[in-house]
Design an enzyme around this catalytic site. Structure first.
Site, PDB file in Angstrom:
ATOM      1  N   HIS A 156      54.181  13.147  36.390  1.00 16.96           N
ATOM      2  CA  HIS A 156      54.548  12.818  37.767  1.00 16.96           C
ATOM      3  C   HIS A 156      54.893  14.078  38.551  1.00 16.96           C
ATOM      4  CE1 HIS A 156      57.407  11.587  40.950  1.00 16.96           C
ATOM      5  NE2 HIS A 156      56.523  10.607  41.113  1.00 16.96           N
TER       6      HIS A 156
ATOM      7  N   ARG B 126      48.113   6.844  49.471  1.00 18.67           N
ATOM      8  CA  ARG B 126      48.869   5.946  48.591  1.00 18.67           C
ATOM      9  C   ARG B 126      49.999   5.341  49.406  1.00 18.67           C
ATOM     10  NH1 ARG B 126      48.003  10.734  45.306  1.00 18.67           N
ATOM     11  NH2 ARG B 126      46.950  10.217  43.351  1.00 18.67           N
TER      12      ARG B 126
ATOM     13  N   ARG C 179      33.925  52.751  18.220  1.00 20.39           N
ATOM     14  CA  ARG C 179      34.497  51.858  19.232  1.00 20.39           C
ATOM     15  C   ARG C 179      34.015  50.435  19.031  1.00 20.39           C
ATOM     16  NH1 ARG C 179      32.493  54.582  24.746  1.00 20.39           N
ATOM     17  NH2 ARG C 179      34.369  53.567  25.565  1.00 20.39           N
TER      18      ARG C 179
ATOM     19  N   GLU D  72      38.169   1.917  38.728  1.00 19.69           N
ATOM     20  CA  GLU D  72      39.111   2.590  37.827  1.00 19.69           C
ATOM     21  C   GLU D  72      39.349   1.801  36.548  1.00 19.69           C
ATOM     22  OE1 GLU D  72      42.913   2.955  39.830  1.00 19.69           O
ATOM     23  OE2 GLU D  72      42.479   1.201  41.057  1.00 19.69           O
TER      24      GLU D  72
ATOM     25  N   ARG E 236      32.229  48.630  33.329  1.00 21.31           N
ATOM     26  CA  ARG E 236      32.236  47.166  33.198  1.00 21.31           C
ATOM     27  C   ARG E 236      32.686  46.569  34.522  1.00 21.31           C
ATOM     28  NH1 ARG E 236      37.374  47.062  29.079  1.00 21.31           N
ATOM     29  NH2 ARG E 236      38.540  48.576  30.270  1.00 21.31           N
TER      30      ARG E 236
ATOM     31  N   SER F  76      35.445   4.238  45.357  1.00 15.95           N
ATOM     32  CA  SER F  76      36.124   5.498  45.119  1.00 15.95           C
ATOM     33  C   SER F  76      36.560   5.490  43.658  1.00 15.95           C
ATOM     34  CB  SER F  76      37.327   5.639  46.049  1.00 15.95           C
ATOM     35  OG  SER F  76      37.961   6.865  45.793  1.00 15.95           O
TER      36      SER F  76
ATOM     37  N   GLY G 114      38.617   6.068  40.733  1.00 13.88           N
ATOM     38  CA  GLY G 114      39.989   6.448  40.409  1.00 13.88           C
ATOM     39  C   GLY G 114      39.987   6.931  38.973  1.00 13.88           C
ATOM     40  N   THR G 115      39.661   8.198  38.797  1.00 13.45           N
ATOM     41  CA  THR G 115      39.410   8.683  37.436  1.00 13.45           C
ATOM     42  C   THR G 115      40.683   8.903  36.630  1.00 13.45           C
ATOM     43  OG1 THR G 115      39.104  10.830  38.477  1.00 13.45           O
ATOM     44  CG2 THR G 115      37.121   9.654  37.788  1.00 13.45           C
ATOM     45  N   ASN G 116      41.849   8.844  37.273  1.00 15.34           N
ATOM     46  CA  ASN G 116      43.080   8.930  36.479  1.00 15.34           C
ATOM     47  C   ASN G 116      43.203   7.684  35.605  1.00 15.34           C
ATOM     48  OD1 ASN G 116      43.596  11.234  37.897  1.00 15.34           O
ATOM     49  ND2 ASN G 116      45.154  10.329  39.213  1.00 15.34           N
ATOM     50  N   ASP G 117      43.148   6.513  36.269  1.00 14.26           N
ATOM     51  CA  ASP G 117      43.236   5.266  35.505  1.00 14.26           C
ATOM     52  C   ASP G 117      41.988   5.050  34.646  1.00 14.26           C
ATOM     53  OD1 ASP G 117      45.550   3.553  35.540  1.00 14.26           O
ATOM     54  OD2 ASP G 117      45.390   3.592  37.722  1.00 14.26           O
TER      55      ASP G 117
ATOM     56  N   GLY H  65      43.281  43.029  21.407  1.00 14.21           N
ATOM     57  CA  GLY H  65      43.685  42.404  20.156  1.00 14.21           C
ATOM     58  C   GLY H  65      42.694  42.752  19.066  1.00 14.21           C
TER      59      GLY H  65
ATOM     60  N   LYS I 234      30.285  46.741  25.935  1.00 15.82           N
ATOM     61  CA  LYS I 234      30.369  48.200  25.976  1.00 15.82           C
ATOM     62  C   LYS I 234      29.033  48.825  25.600  1.00 15.82           C
ATOM     63  CE  LYS I 234      34.478  49.614  24.604  1.00 15.82           C
ATOM     64  NZ  LYS I 234      35.490  49.761  23.528  1.00 15.82           N
TER      65      LYS I 234
ATOM     66  N   MET J 283      40.195  45.673  17.146  1.00  9.94           N
ATOM     67  CA  MET J 283      40.512  47.008  16.673  1.00  9.94           C
ATOM     68  C   MET J 283      40.426  48.040  17.787  1.00  9.94           C
ATOM     69  SD  MET J 283      38.798  49.548  14.025  1.00  9.94           S
ATOM     70  CE  MET J 283      38.281  50.565  15.380  1.00  9.94           C
TER      71      MET J 283
ATOM     72  N   CYS K  39      38.673   9.955  43.850  1.00  8.52           N
ATOM     73  CA  CYS K  39      39.997  10.299  44.381  1.00  8.52           C
ATOM     74  C   CYS K  39      40.998  10.574  43.272  1.00  8.52           C
ATOM     75  CB  CYS K  39      40.506   9.204  45.299  1.00  8.52           C
ATOM     76  SG  CYS K  39      40.726   7.621  44.471  1.00  8.52           S
TER      77      CYS K  39
ATOM     78  N   TYR L  87      31.248  12.356  48.455  1.00  4.26           N
ATOM     79  CA  TYR L  87      32.387  13.239  48.687  1.00  4.26           C
ATOM     80  C   TYR L  87      33.323  13.245  47.478  1.00  4.26           C
ATOM     81  CZ  TYR L  87      35.253   9.061  49.459  1.00  4.26           C
ATOM     82  OH  TYR L  87      35.918   7.882  49.291  1.00  4.26           O
TER      83      TYR L  87
HETATM   84  P1  ADP Z   1      38.883  50.191  24.854  1.00  2.00           P
HETATM   85  O1  ADP Z   1      37.899  49.126  24.614  1.00  2.00           O
HETATM   86  O2  ADP Z   1      40.257  49.895  24.377  1.00  2.00           O
HETATM   87  O3  ADP Z   1      38.835  50.693  26.259  1.00  2.00           O
HETATM   88  P2  ADP Z   1      37.279  52.475  24.143  1.00  2.00           P
HETATM   89  O4  ADP Z   1      36.328  52.371  23.034  1.00  2.00           O
HETATM   90  O5  ADP Z   1      36.694  52.344  25.488  1.00  2.00           O
HETATM   91  O6  ADP Z   1      38.447  51.416  23.924  1.00  2.00           O
HETATM   92  O7  ADP Z   1      37.981  53.865  23.968  1.00  2.00           O
HETATM   93  C1  ADP Z   1      39.295  54.206  24.208  1.00  2.00           C
HETATM   94  C2  ADP Z   1      39.363  55.549  24.917  1.00  2.00           C
HETATM   95  O8  ADP Z   1      38.653  56.554  24.219  1.00  2.00           O
HETATM   96  C3  ADP Z   1      38.739  55.500  26.307  1.00  2.00           C
HETATM   97  O9  ADP Z   1      39.519  56.248  27.179  1.00  2.00           O
HETATM   98  C4  ADP Z   1      37.405  56.116  26.094  1.00  2.00           C
HETATM   99  O10 ADP Z   1      36.917  56.678  27.281  1.00  2.00           O
HETATM  100  C5  ADP Z   1      37.691  57.167  25.043  1.00  2.00           C
HETATM  101  N1  ADP Z   1      36.499  57.503  24.272  1.00  2.00           N
HETATM  102  C6  ADP Z   1      35.770  56.643  23.527  1.00  2.00           C
HETATM  103  N2  ADP Z   1      34.715  57.274  22.975  1.00  2.00           N
HETATM  104  C7  ADP Z   1      34.770  58.545  23.358  1.00  2.00           C
HETATM  105  C8  ADP Z   1      33.942  59.683  23.131  1.00  2.00           C
HETATM  106  N3  ADP Z   1      32.838  59.602  22.405  1.00  2.00           N
HETATM  107  N4  ADP Z   1      34.305  60.837  23.717  1.00  2.00           N
HETATM  108  C9  ADP Z   1      35.420  60.913  24.464  1.00  2.00           C
HETATM  109  N5  ADP Z   1      36.240  59.891  24.726  1.00  2.00           N
HETATM  110  C10 ADP Z   1      35.914  58.707  24.180  1.00  2.00           C
HETATM  111 MG    MG Z   2      37.403  51.445  27.208  1.00  2.00          MG
END
Ligand code: ADP
Ligand code: MG
Ligand code: MG
Length: 906
Positions: A489, A595, A98, A778, A371, A797, A799-802, A107, A27, A109, A864, A884
């Site tokens: 199997h 086989r 962020r 093998e 991204r 050939s 036979g990498t299983n065995d 998962g 990010k 924050m 194989c 191959y």
């Molecule tokens: P995630 O990685 O879960 O996508 P983000 O950090 O991208 O989390 O943010 C979650 C939401 O908050 C997104 O929709 C993002 O565009 C929005 N957001 C983050 N920072 C700002 C900001 N400075 N102004 C407005 N919206 C923001």
């Molecule tokens: Mg985001």
């Protein structure tokens, strides 16, 4: 000078760029890059991933002391560009905090928005914006997010709802409204009071009012979340190292919740599901951050085209669409136009499909994230090929961008995504062979055949499968086993058949007697419908609709491109003309492993095989083998025809004879009747064939050397078949492969029998055909003495299983009980039966190839084992210089791509 820990961006400049993902996270690196290329991004700064690692190792105090100055300077930097001051009661700068690691990681924050608000600054925000509702909406959002992610306030139990959510719902109910946007400033003020009380009740302390305290707490929460259990588990599952850390991005807020001329949204530069070159996405007016994804309100489509398609799917009239769900294109044409320009610019700049987040504040557009967009296999292929023809990427990049394993999705029938979304998952096993299958539960292979002959779709459900079940497996739509791993199997055979299979679904209890299968909370009987998702390993209740995969022209184009760059070619492991044909359509250039034993189970053959096994002397064996000869010959003719003009490697009989005799009394009785002997005689023979360790017992060339007549019969069938089809005008290219050689002498003896038999046939027929004699490598000893063996063999050939089984000393059929634990313990990185162990087994492969070629420079070398269709192993085969790789038909395109990539990656 001390180390730099904070990198600023904003106002069209940045200290970082996209190449710094490891240090700034994905990010942060892209926020910097967007600034560099003139995309409007709110100013901010990124605290490096290194500080997250330091935080874990050295603790909060020490780490914060070392970044304190830089963070304060970072805030000053934002203040200057935004012309606002942090903690200014008259016109406060608010920020978002962020997290962002180098790899995307749910998962971790969540984000905190509107940080810097308190009872004073909220007044300033209201006055300055002239929008009291907006200010209090921002405040309530801030308390909720901060309370949630920094202070850890959450729902009590799994069934309860989040206390903040409960409070806002209550506020809406009291007022009798549906949407958050219908709450006015006064409602929101009351809500803020309630929220603060929730914080006090849950944590025993007041909501922090000092913006600096808020900021440092939020940074600590991001760093701390790197080590939480959720994040740990996610990294384990996805093979992400634990020591790369996350960066923290602190960024000036822009407000999508400022009123009707503000909005927030997410967009994709192309369609992530189909790959269509169509800009698309969703937005909400007067909303912030994650409202779009969270489904607080039904989001609207960004483009007019998308909006029209959407209403069609949802059965909404054009009138209603215009009134209730207008597109951004219609609502804010100027901002939309700018978004389109930026979207195109970003896609060109990154030369890949982008996933964007944006916010429109009072008509002005800001980008908050870009991204590389995640996509399906179909989209992956289409986007790569489109971008090639659009001139955005070159051939090499195109080939490297397509993930070999993901091609698999394109080759099997797929579930209709909508139907899948509504389905009930009963259990999860290993995604042993991809695809989608629905059918009625059947517990026995012979019944699977019977049912399917009646035209029923069946799923064969077994505790595990054995060679006797093969035709039943073939008749079934899909296979489900309660036991066994990815190379069990069931798994291997199913992949070979290109059939959907889930193996090792351990929570399923199967009762063959009662003909039921049960799991927690549910029980199913024979004839009930279930569905298998071979891509995910999910066992699903009932019948889920499927559809044929779309095999567009792109697939063919990609394969052509592979051929242009590859050095190795790909063969297939196939025992039937149908499989061979399919593999050839996928681009296989010959059979690398046929086989022959699979052929022995079909129809009446097994009787002749058993007769041979039961015979007391050579004469008796020869009599039985004579019956088998015409059947074998016919099999081989079919293979040669399917592979006209391409080599066909046929392996002589390999498994221990014990596998061909019945083990259940019922079947033994049948056999006794057929053979005209007593049950006890059958039992005695079966007993006498049983071995303590059959995989290391009487099998492979040990059979051919103790019963030469078997090798004779098979050679005769191979050569006669070749001559027969040659007479039809087919170009047959037989390659006879001797299994399980450990000493050169074993091969010498077999070769002698093979050549003498062939010479006899040529003599009888007054004609001949070229053929090769080679061997499997093998057994470790064969690899170690490959130079000696290559004096006799014309091809190797692997036979990498065995070879894996014997090098590790892991029994392939028993390793399931500890492989999983070994992976958890970090002893094994992968299942070595799936992914070739390059460090250990690989040495034998490399040495065998090198030594073999040192004595016989013309030696043809291939692989194989199952590894021949696994991308990283294919690449290894390229590196050691193989000619191959050979794999099951459905893996052929994957192997072709991996081989081409190997040639390019060098
Ligand atoms: P995630 O990685 O879960 O996508 P983000 O950090 O991208 O989390 O943010 C979650 C939401 O908050 C997104 O929709 C993002 O565009 C929005 N957001 C983050 N920072 C700002 C900001 N400075 N102004 C407005 N919206 C923001
Ligand atoms: Mg985001
Ligand atoms: Mg999020």
């Amino acid at each position: 000078m001390s180390k730099k820990n904070v990198y600023t961006f904003g106002g069209g400049k940045a200290e970082g760029n996209t190449s710094m993902k490891a240090l700034l996270g994905g990010k942060g690196a892209n926020l910097a890059e967007m600034n560099q290329i003139g995309v409007p991004v709110p100013a901010g700064f990124t605290v490096t991933t290194e500080m997250c690692i330091a935080y874990g190792k050295e603790g909060k105090e020490k780490t914060f002391t070392s970044i304190k100055k830089e963070v304060e300077t970072g805030i000053k930097h934002i203040e200057k560009i935004m012309n606002k001051k942090f903690n200014d009661p008259a016109d406060p700068l608010l920020v978002s905090v962020r997290s962002g690691a180098a790899v995307s990681m749910p998962g971790m924050m969540d984000t905190v928005l509107n940080l810097g608000l308190n009872d004073q600054t909220v007044q300033g925000l209201a006055q300055k914006s002239g929008n009291e509702r907006f200010a209090w909406d921002s405040y309530r959002r801030f308390i909720q997010m901060f309370g949630d992610v920094v202070m850890g306030i959450e729902a009590e139990g799994k069934e309860d709802i989040d206390p903040f959510e409960a409070a806002i719902q209550a506020a809406k109910d009291t007022k009798g409204v549906m949407q958050d946007t219908e709450l006015d400033a006064d409602d929101l003020k009351t809500l803020v009071k309630t929220y603060k009380k929730i914080v006090r009740d849950h944590t025993g302390r007041d909501f922090p009012t000092d913006p600096w305290e808020q900021l440092w707490d939020a940074i600590a929460a991001v760093f701390g979340s790197w080590d939480n259990e959720r994040a740990h588990r996610y990294r384990e599952l996805n093979n992400i190292p634990h020591d790369i850390g996350t960066a923290v991005n602190v960024q000036a807020m822009v407000y999508g919740n400022m009123g009707e001329n503000s909005a927030t949204g997410v967009a994709f530069t192309r369609d992530a599901a189909t790959g269509e070159n169509l800009f698309n996405g969703e937005y909400l007016i007067n909303a912030q951050g994650e409202d779009v994804v969270a489904g607080v309100r039904t989001p609207q489509q960004i483009t007019l085209e998308g909006s029209r398609r959407w209403v069609q799917l949802n059965n909404i009239s054009e009138q209603e669409r215009k009134a209730k769900y207008p597109s951004l294109e219609e609502m804010m044409p100027a901002a939309y136009k700018e978004l389109r320009q930026i979207e195109e610019k970003l896609e060109k700049h990154y030369a890949d499909m982008q996933d964007l987040e944006f916010t429109i504040q009072d008509g002005r557009l800001w980008l908050l994230q870009t991204r590389t967009g995640k996509r399906t296999g179909v989209a992956m292929l289409r986007i790569a090929m489109d971008m090639l023809s659009e001139g955005i990427i070159d051939e090499k990049t195109t080939l490297l961008r397509v993930e070999p394993n993901k091609l698999d999705e394109l080759l099997h029938p797929v579930f209709d995504p909508e139907a899948l979304a509504k389905a009930t998952v009963l259990a999860k096993g290993l995604p042993a062979s991809p695809g989608a299958a629905s059918g009625k539960i059947v517990f026995f292979a012979d019944e699977a055949e019977e049912w399917s002959a009646r035209g029923e779709a069946v799923i064969l459900v077994r505790i595990e499968t054995s060679p006797e079940d093969v035709s039943g497996m073939n008749a079934a739509r899909g296979i489900l086993t309660a036991r066994g791993g990815m190379t069990s199997h069931a798994a291997v055979v199913a992949r070979g058949m290109g059939k959907c299979c889930i193996s090792g679904a351990g929570t399923i209890k199967i009762d063959y007697k009662k003909r039921t299968m049960s799991m927690e909370g549910a029980s199913f009987k024979e004839g009930d419908w279930i569905s298998l998702n071979g891509n995910t390993g999910e066992v699903i209740e009932g019948k889920v609709a499927t559809r044929e995969p779309e095999m567009s022209g792109d697939f063919g184009k990609l394969m052509k491109l592979c051929d242009k760059y590859t050095r190795m070619y790909v063969r297939t492991n196939a025992d039937t003309p149908e499989d061979s044909k399919r593999a050839r359509e996928f681009g296989a250039r010959g059979i690398g492993l046929c086989r022959t034993e699979h052929m022995f189970f079909e129809g009446d053959r097994i009787k002749a095989v058993r007769e041979m096994i039961l015979a007391d002397d050579e004469a008796g064996r020869r009599k039985a083998l004579k019956k088998l000869l015409p059947m074998q010959r016919e099999d081989f003719e079919g293979l040669y025809r399917a592979m006209d003009g391409l080599p066909v490697t046929i392996r002589l009989l390999d498994p221990p004879l014990h596998e061909f005799v019945p083990h259940e009394e019922k079947n033994q009785q049948e056999m006794a009747k057929e053979m005209g002997i007593s049950l006890s005689e059958v039992k005695q023979k079966v007993e006498s064939l049983s071995e303590f360790n059959p995989m290391l017992g009487h099998r492979g060339c040990r059979l051919g050397n103790t019963y030469p007549e078997i090798t004779e019969m098979q050679t005769r069938a191979i050569i006669e078949a070749a001559l027969n089809v040659q007479a039809e005008g087919v170009d047959a290219q037989p390659e006879i492969m001797v299994p399980l050689i450990g000493k050169k002498e074993e091969l010498v003896l077999q070769e002698k029998i093979i050549r003498e038999t062939a010479a006899k046939v040529f003599e009888e027929r007054k004609t001949s055909i070229p053929f090769l004699v080679g061997t499997m490598i093998e057994i470790p000893r064969a690899a170690l003495t490959a130079d000696e063996i290559a004096e006799v063999a014309e091809f190797f050939s692997f036979g990498t299983n065995d070879l894996t089984q014997m090098t590790f000393g892991y029994s392939r059929d028993d390793a399931g009980s500890f492989l999983g634990i070994y992976k958890d313990l970090g002893i094994l990185e992968n299942d070595p039966f799936q992914v070739l162990d390059q460090v250990g087994v690989g040495q034998l492969v490399e040495m065998g190839t090198r030594k073999g070629r040192s004595k016989n420079p013309k030696l043809k070398v291939g692989i194989c084992g199952e590894h021949g269709g696994e991308p990283s192993s294919v690449k290894f085969c390229h590196q050691v210089g193989m000619d191959y790789v050979s794999c099951s038909p459905f893996r052929v395109p994957i192997a072709r791509l991996a081989a081409a990539q190997a040639a390019l990656e060098k």
